[in-house]
Design a protein around this motif. Structure first.
Motif, PDB file in Angstrom:
ATOM      1  N   GLN A   1       0.835  -1.205   0.000  1.00 23.44           N
ATOM      2  CA  GLN A   1       0.000   0.000   0.000  1.00 23.44           C
ATOM      3  C   GLN A   1       0.870   1.256   0.000  1.00 23.44           C
ATOM      4  O   GLN A   1       1.964   1.250   0.554  1.00 23.44           O
ATOM      5  N   ILE A   2       0.370   2.336  -0.627  1.00 20.40           N
ATOM      6  CA  ILE A   2       1.071   3.622  -0.505  1.00 20.40           C
ATOM      7  C   ILE A   2       0.233   4.653   0.250  1.00 20.40           C
ATOM      8  O   ILE A   2       0.757   5.651   0.717  1.00 20.40           O
TER       9      ILE A   2
ATOM     10  N   GLN B   1      11.710  -1.833   0.643  1.00 21.23           N
ATOM     11  CA  GLN B   1      10.752  -2.655  -0.108  1.00 21.23           C
ATOM     12  C   GLN B   1      11.439  -3.968  -0.467  1.00 21.23           C
ATOM     13  O   GLN B   1      12.257  -4.029  -1.386  1.00 21.23           O
TER      14      GLN B   1
ATOM     15  N   LEU C   1       9.396   5.338  -4.504  1.00 18.76           N
ATOM     16  CA  LEU C   1       9.129   4.010  -5.062  1.00 18.76           C
ATOM     17  C   LEU C   1      10.160   3.634  -6.116  1.00 18.76           C
ATOM     18  O   LEU C   1      10.508   2.457  -6.253  1.00 18.76           O
TER      19      LEU C   1
ATOM     20  N   ARG D   1       1.803  -1.477  -5.266  1.00 22.96           N
ATOM     21  CA  ARG D   1       2.124  -0.071  -5.003  1.00 22.96           C
ATOM     22  C   ARG D   1       2.225   0.723  -6.312  1.00 22.96           C
ATOM     23  O   ARG D   1       1.786   1.873  -6.381  1.00 22.96           O
TER      24      ARG D   1
END
Length: 602
Positions: A74-75, A157, A147, A171
């Protein structure tokens, strides 16, 4: 540039990354002790867990940065006005429930949690009048770049299992809508005169243009598909390749192209020519709240400016003493520039030679630190070179271990050109970013059995203040015996002192960008380009750079107070236990705690 741990202080990430200034009258005043009431403690712990989960769901990326891997798919949409409004409503509800709990009925550990939670909620709510969400990205910080930096699999991540790959792809599918919300916010900011300076957005534009690829395969976000782990089956590889191609080609690349075009054609022409936050609507009050949150004090910007000027003068006095020992005979203020021009302080030919020096220093510290610390983290510290993918935009930094033990704490050394990597600051840098700086604090916090909001949250003044204080321990350990290493320590101290001057100068005293750049070049010997990068950071992160020196000065003040009060009874290891033993505290709470320890030790 001496780099900072990227703090996932969730309470703040929600709004600006941090929590409220506590005046002496609020700071955990001693209460008449009554028997702890189990129900009160239970209510507090339920509330604290709900509060932390609300933060983590609001800003899942900050949660994973802090070692919480529950939401790595999730972001979040913390920049959405609707979601932001809901979050403030949650804070008010949490605050009401907290104040219904009788603090006196809690045991001493829960009272500390009560005080920190009261502090964080109070500070978060102080940001409600200020539209942080209308400034959703800049050259230092944005969801698309964060990201992109995860694409290597070396950061917060994980990219080692099929499930990890699917989480990152999830994401990426959410990034397109995030970009469109950011554009909508910036359009609203243009209408309301809440925009970034033009100079910083010109610096940011190349980043966003680079992210906007013509095909999925050309995108930085496609990198994991080019680096499959060995154990993946052919079927998994085919499925993931299609998943990434669809996620990136379908919505993400068009959104990133819209963003780059919008910034270039619409936002930059509408950006402001002023430098400081005080040029924004209600900007002076906004900056004061940022200062309070980043320092956890009620110090005014004007007082901090004066502290900075005094510290700069003190350190220049030290330059005058150390310069001749290094072969320098000019004016003290010119020492940093002279050092930067000396080939003997740039001895490296390969990046391996750089990391080898850090590994040797790490081994040396492992023999010295037990005499200074009883409390040491169990999580290992690894030393790594920054991946090439993110090397150009990164700086030396620390990432915390995952709380589930799947990754260690890591000191990242960023070596773009080893022949230009200066050796004088290496000892101090490692003390700050490695051990006993960020690793001894942040990894330890995860091991103390604290509530999640304390385990994964925090504040800038304690976190960066501890790391800067840790640099000073090099003197106690004999690590600054070589003049050039002591100069490196002084030069990093000077950076933090000069930040107090320029940050407050820019946002309170009307300093221009050019004036601040000149001050940095004159004071630190930086090139114009390096000074510009630093000053533009402070232009978009008002107050963030103040926490380092204010926090460090407070910890040093408390140590000196304890040494003076306890004399031969003073034990440095015991002092460090007191500072680190309950995790991250606002500075006023830390001061109360140390004062109680001094009184008990007498």
């Amino acid at each position: 540039m001496n780099q900072h741990f990227k703090l996932g202080a969730l309470a703040a990430a929600a709004l600006i990354a941090c929590a409220p200034a506590i005046g002496a009258d609020q700071a955990a005043a001693p209460t008449k002790q009554v028997a702890a009431h189990p129900q009160a403690g239970k209510k507090l712990n339920v509330l604290a867990d709900e509060y932390y989960d609300a933060l983590a769901r609001f800003d899942p990326v900050s949660a994973s940065e802090s070692g919480d891997n529950r939401f790595i798919d999730q972001i979040g949409m913390s920049i959405s006005p609707v979601e932001r409004s809901r979050q403030f409503a949650r804070y008010k509800a949490f605050q009401k429930r907290l104040h219904a709990i009788k603090r006196a009925q809690l045991n001493s550990r829960d009272q500390t949690s009560y005080d920190i939670l009261d502090y964080e909620l109070g500070m978060a709510l102080r940001f409600e009048p200020f539209p942080e969400h209308l400034l959703p990205l800049n050259q230092m910080d944005s969801m698309p770049v964060t990201l992109a930096n995860y694409a290597s699999g070396q950061g917060a991540q994980p990219l080692s299992t099929v499930q990890d790959y699917r989480a990152y792809a999830s994401r990426l599918t959410q990034l397109g809508p995030w970009v469109d919300q950011a554009i909508a916010n910036m359009k609203e900011g243009i209408k309301r005169g809440i925009v970034h300076p033009k100079s910083v957005m010109l610096s940011a534009l190349p980043q966003f243009k680079q992210l906007a690829a013509s095909t999925p395969e050309a995108s930085i976000y496609y990198t994991p598909i080019k680096n499959f782990p060995a154990g993946f089956s052919d079927a998994d590889k085919r499925a993931l390749t299609k998943l990434y191609a669809d996620a990136i080609g379908g919505k993400l690349n068009p959104a990133l192209n819209r963003l780059a075009t919008f910034i270039e054609k619409d936002y930059i022409p509408a950006a402001r020519t002023s430098t400081g936050w005080n040029a924004l609507p209600n900007g002076a009050a906004w900056y004061k709240v940022r200062v309070a949150s980043q320092t956890t004090t009620d110090l005014t910007p004007e007082a901090i400016h004066e502290i900075g000027l005094k510290e700069v003068a003190r350190i220049q006095g030290e330059y005058g003493r150390i310069g001749p020992k290094m072969g320098y005979t000019g004016p003290a203020a010119g020492l940093p520039a002279w050092v930067s021009q000396q080939a003997k302080f740039k001895p490296f030919k390969t990046e391996q030679e750089v990391i080898d020096v850090y590994r040797k220093l790490d081994a040396q510290l492992r023999t010295k630190l037990p005499s200074m610390f009883n409390l040491r983290p169990k999580s290992p510290l690894d030393l790594r070179l920054e991946p090439e993918l993110s090397r150009a935009t990164a700086s030396d930094h620390y990432t915390p271990p995952a709380v589930d033990g799947t990754r260690p704490g890591v000191f990242w050394s960023v070596v773009n050109d080893p022949t230009q990597y200066g050796s004088t600051g290496m000892v101090t840098l490692f003390l700050h970013e490695g051990q006993p700086g960020h690793h001894f604090h942040i990894a330890l916090v995860q091991e103390l059995g604290l509530p999640n909001f304390r385990k994964f949250g925090g504040n800038n003044a304690f976190t960066e203040g501890w790391a800067l204080y840790a640099e000073t321990l090099g003197k106690d350990m004999g690590l600054f015996d070589k003049p050039e290493d002591y100069f490196g320590h002084l030069n990093d101290e000077m950076l933090r002192a000069a930040r107090l001057v320029v940050d407050t100068g820019i946002h309170t005293k009307g300093w221009t960008r050019e004036q601040a750049i000149q001050y940095f070049s004159d004071t630190l010997g930086y090139s114009e380009a390096d000074s510009r990068a630093q000053i533009e950071r402070y232009m978009v992160w008002p107050g963030q750079a103040l926490g380092y020196k204010i926090g460090s000065l407070k910890i040093l003040e408390l140590r000196h107070r304890a040494e003076a009060a306890l004399g031969s009874k003073f034990d440095l290891r015991a002092f460090h236990d007191i500072v680190l033993g309950e995790g991250t505290l606002p500075l006023a709470l830390l001061e109360k705690k140390v004062d109680r320890w001094i009184a008990a030790s007498k």
